[in-house]
Structure formats: structure tokens, C-alpha cells
Design an enzyme around this catalytic site. Structure first.
Site, PDB file in Angstrom:
ATOM      1  N   SER A 136      -5.171  -1.127   4.978  1.00 44.42           N
ATOM      2  CA  SER A 136      -4.232  -0.283   5.717  1.00 44.42           C
ATOM      3  C   SER A 136      -4.944   0.481   6.821  1.00 44.42           C
ATOM      4  O   SER A 136      -6.137   0.821   6.699  1.00 44.42           O
ATOM      5  CB  SER A 136      -3.568   0.714   4.761  1.00 44.42           C
ATOM      6  N   TYR A 149      -3.963   8.230  -0.577  1.00 47.97           N
ATOM      7  CA  TYR A 149      -3.744   6.796  -0.365  1.00 47.97           C
ATOM      8  C   TYR A 149      -4.780   6.240   0.607  1.00 47.97           C
ATOM      9  O   TYR A 149      -5.384   5.179   0.361  1.00 47.97           O
ATOM     10  CB  TYR A 149      -2.333   6.595   0.178  1.00 47.97           C
TER      11      TYR A 149
END
Length: 244
Positions: A136, A149
Site C-alpha cells: 500500500s 495500518y
């Protein structure tokens, strides 16, 4: 024997899009997920639509002790293995509850890294194979809005980079895929910028092309490479004043 692809996280929108993309190219599909039998209708659709074998395999990414038996139980060691597991979580909750934060971190880093590493060893022993990890943009610089995250994704990105370096002189290739925003159930309700947002089918196409062309690091939306270069280049004193 037919070529095959293992998709870890096969229940996700991206996972199913990947299954259809590889099946369309003639790959037998191995879908791995928790409560895998709930994907029976999806597997049947893939098999019927594309004329390939589609099998289901039970896997909980948080149960590392099951990884070796899981791999040993596959009908065949796949040619391509893709880990698309992810858990976004809520930053406001994760920063206050260590149990929630641990689940986010383990789901995005510990589990994916361990299963990818195990498959890497099996592929290296065989002498061929392609490993794909979905990371990501959140892992490229810690931001207040999603640093729990993001920190886990940063760890997975670093793991994939090191694994690619280790296996560079073998027949095993490692691909890091960075999608940016993707329109899925996980991001439902979020106000996503259209130019920076991909559809699951776009991610699947980018992954397939990357494995065919042996790419190393792929941004599904190329504009993200520029966006993140700018964000990474911001001096810390300037970065602290942003709302990212």
C-alpha cells in the site's frame, strides 16, 4: 500439468478479480480464505466461465502454525502465489486499543510475510515461481490518519524488497504491487479521488502484467509514484503541519 495460481485472500474483491483474470489466461485457481467453503459458488463460476479447475483452501492468516500444512495440502505447488490479505481498521480505534492494533498489524504484516516467506522457500527449492505481495501507499510514509495500518504495510514492503534481493539469482521472482485507493467493500463509504482510485479489475490486470513481464515494483495507478515521491520528500517540519 496446467499452470496454477494461489490467491491468498480469495474472498476479497481484488482476490476474486485476480482469480477471474488468471483463469481467463488458462490458470487453474486455488482460492485461500477463512471459511473457504463460503466461496463455493465463486469457485464454480470461475470453473464454468473459464474452463479451468478452481479449488478452495482453508487458511487463517493469523494462524502461522497452520501455514506449512496448508501449503502441503495444496493440489499442486502453484506457479504464481499472490497475497492480497489486508485489514484497514480504524486508526482512531487502533491507537487506543492494543488488541485491535495488533490484529491490524498481524493481518497486514506478520501473516502475509510469513506465508510469503514459506512459499518462497518452496519455490526456491523447486527452482521456479513468482510471488506477489499487495502492499500500500500507506506504507511509504507514516501519516496521522492511518499509521497503524501504514506501519504494517511498510513492514511488508520491506520484507518483499529483501526477499526479492535474496532470490534475485534464483528462478524465483518477487513482485510488490502498490494499488493506492481501490473501490472495494473495504473502502465503501469513503470519499475517494477518481484519478487516484482503481477498480479491482485494474489491480488484477496490473498484477497479471507484472507477473508476465517480471516487473519488480508496480503502482497500479502510475500517478501514485509521483504523489508519494512528493510526500516522501517533504521535510519533517513541513510534514508535521499537514493533514494527511
Amino acid at each position: 500439468m496446467s499452470t496454477s495460481v494461489l490467491i491468498i485472500g480469495g474472498r476479497s474483491d481484488i482476490g476474486l478479480a485476480l482469480a477471474h483474470r488468471y483463469a481467463a489466461a488458462g490458470y487453474a485457481v486455488q482460492l485461500a480464505a477463512r471459511n473457504a467453503q463460503g466461496l463455493a459458488a465463486d469457485a464454480a463460476d470461475i470453473a464454468l466461465r473459464h474452463g479451468v479447475e478452481a479449488t478452495l483452501h482453508e487458511l487463517d492468516i493469523l494462524e502461522a502454525e497452520t501455514f506449512a500444512p496448508f501449503v502441503d495440502g495444496l493440489p499442486v505447488l502453484p506457479n504464481v502465489a499472490i497475497c492480497v490479505v489486508g485489514l484497514l481498521g480504524e486508526q482512531s480505534v487502533s491507537q487506543q486499543d492494543p488488541t485491535v492494533a495488533a490484529r491490524v498489524m498481524r493481518s497486514n504484516y506478520e501473516g502475509p510475510a510469513l506465508i510469503t516467506g514459506l512459499l518462497a522457500d518452496r519455490f526456491e527449492a523447486r527452482g521456479t515461481g513468482t510471488l506477489v505481495g499487495i502492499s500500500s501507499v500507506a506504507g511509504e510514509r507514516g501519516r496521522a490518519s492511518n499509521y497503524v495500518y501504514g506501519s504494517a504495510k511498510a513492514g511488508y514492503t520491506a520484507f518483499l524488497s529483501g526477499l526479492r534481493n535474496r532470490l534475485a539469482k534464483t528462478g524465483v521472482h518477487v513482485v510488490t504491487v502498490i494499488p493506492g485507493f481501490v473501490r472495494t467493500r473495504m473502502t465503501e463509504g469513503m470519499d475517494l479521488p477518481p484519478r487516484l482510485t482503481a477498480e479491482p479489475s485494474e489491480v488484477a490486470a496490473a498484477v497479471f502484467n507484472a507477473t508476465e513481464k517480471r516487473r519488480d515494483v508496480v503502482y497500479v495507478k502510475p500517478v501514485w509514484r509521483l504523489v508519494m515521491a512528493v510526500i516522501r520528500a517533504l521535510p519533517e517540519r513541513v510534514f508535521k503541519s499537514t493533514k494527511l
